[in-house]
Design an enzyme around this catalytic site. Structure first.
Site, PDB file in Angstrom:
ATOM      1  CE  LYS A 206      -3.758  -2.499   2.226  1.00 30.00           C
ATOM      2  NZ  LYS A 206      -4.258  -3.008   3.517  1.00 30.00           N
ATOM      3  N   GLY A 308     -12.661  -5.258   5.169  1.00 30.73           N
ATOM      4  CA  GLY A 308     -14.050  -5.711   5.275  1.00 30.73           C
ATOM      5  C   GLY A 308     -14.702  -5.821   3.899  1.00 30.73           C
TER       6      GLY A 308
HETATM    7  N1  HSE Z   1      -5.331  -7.660   5.354  1.00 34.35           N
HETATM    8  C1  HSE Z   1      -5.663  -6.324   4.995  1.00 34.35           C
HETATM    9  C2  HSE Z   1      -5.635  -5.472   6.243  1.00 34.35           C
HETATM   10  C3  HSE Z   1      -7.022  -6.295   4.346  1.00 34.35           C
HETATM   11  O1  HSE Z   1      -5.575  -6.038   7.337  1.00 34.35           O
HETATM   12  O2  HSE Z   1      -5.655  -4.257   6.145  1.00 34.35           O
HETATM   13  C4  HSE Z   1      -7.341  -4.976   3.672  1.00 34.35           C
HETATM   14  O3  HSE Z   1      -6.408  -4.633   2.705  1.00 34.35           O
END
Ligand code: HSE
Length: 331
Positions: A206, A308
């Site tokens: 991210k 979610g």
């Molecule tokens: N595994 C990811 C988190 C899911 O915990 O943020 C959402 O991208």
């Protein structure tokens, strides 16, 4: 009914997010058609097994195992399979065929975003992936569009819901890391391979996406310094608490200027000490928050659900409506 043109939507994948996307398209069809000026027709849902249990009851005739055929017959493809292959090949085929693509696939965009964006540009198609970072929180479009005229200097935040859940439960309720992880898994926050969360890989993906958009440059995921939360102990959390801090897994991307005036970008993910009176300290459970610092805008904070099924589906639908509107304007 009315004279709306039909746009054929091909959905690839029907996990917790895919099922919610299908539900929203089917349940909100009339409202979306009026908003877009075209009807979103769910042409099919490509899955590995037609008979697998789903979170939402959906018409059986929508399911197919022939993803390639579905892609070929779609105006807009929504990819929610996750992983690199076959998602990468199917998205490339969709774009090359002129379809717009919406995806939530952070691993794929972090690793192959530039190549896929180029494939989209070559045919004038749109590739969008708002749901890939911080789920329901609108952050990529604000960085790319709303702040396009500003000079962003730093983006930092909590972009992994499961590690935030685990650290928050340990900090506020004294839960063990194991108990908190189990609940995070039950809530559907953790990746199928939880190492991706707890070792910081998910947050690094991210961070790559955020940094690339904020700083208009390619920031490879391998260039992100990464530390996870597996070394964090209850004792460290307690010691931080006594000193007025909370430990959060942060993703930070910032613009750097070398002495010779050249620009660079530093991106890193690590468990950081946050003062308890800082707004990020109040980001509890599976929530995410992203701080943006820009020269003219100053400090901005984006907060909300970072994981979610329905929450992520909301961002997917936003991209879908945006892609669909292009067809109407262009068509
Ligand atoms: N595994 C990811 C988190 C899911 O915990 O943020 C959402 O991208």
């Amino acid at each position: 009914m009315n004279g709306y043109r039909d746009l054929r939507i091909g959905l690839l994948g029907c996990g917790s997010v895919g099922a919610q996307v299908a539900r929203l398209i089917l349940e909100h069809g009339d409202e979306l058609a009026a908003r877009i000026g075209a009807r979103l027709t769910l042409a099919g849902i490509a899955v590995r097994s037609v008979d697998a249990p789903r979170d939402v009851e959906l018409p059986r005739e929508l399911f197919t195992t022939d993803a390639e055929r579905l892609v070929q017959g779609s105006d807009i493809v929504i990819e929610l399979m996750g992983g690199i292959e076959p998602a990468r090949t199917l998205i490339t085929q969709a774009l090359q065929g002129g379809a717009d693509v919406v995806t939530a696939n952070k691993a794929l965009i972090a690793a192959h975003g530039p190549e896929l964006s180029e494939a989209a540009e070559q045919v004038g198609a749109q590739l969008s992936y708002e749901a890939a970072v911080a789920a329901a929180i609108p952050i990529l479009r604000p960085l790319r569009e709303s702040l396009a005229g500003d000079h962003i200097t730093r983006v930092l935040g909590i972009v992994n819901g499961s590690t935030n859940y685990i650290l928050d439960r340990m900090d506020r309720f004294g839960d063990s890391a194991e108990d908190a992880s189990r609940v995070a898994s039950e809530l559907g926050f953790l990746e199928a391979d939880p190492t991706l969360d707890v070792e910081g890989y998910d947050a690094a993906q991210k961070a790559t996406i955020l940094a690339s958009i904020a700083f208009h440059t390619e920031v490879p995921v391998d260039a992100v310094h990464r530390e996870g939360i597996t070394q964090i102990t209850a004792e460290q959390i307690d010691a931080a608490k006594s000193a007025g801090y909370v430990i959060k897994l942060l993703a930070i991307a910032e613009r750097l200027q070398a002495a010779d005036g050249t620009d660079g970008v530093s991106a890193r993910v690590y468990p950081a000490l946050i003062r308890r009176d800082h707004p990020l300290a109040a980001v509890h459970e599976g929530k995410n928050a992203v701080f943006v610092e820009a020269e003219a805008a100053g400090e901005l904070m984006f907060y909300g659900a970072g994981a979610g099924g329905a929450e992520t589906a909301s961002a997917v639908l936003g991209d879908l409506v945006s892609a669909a509107r292009r067809h109407v304007v262009g068509g």
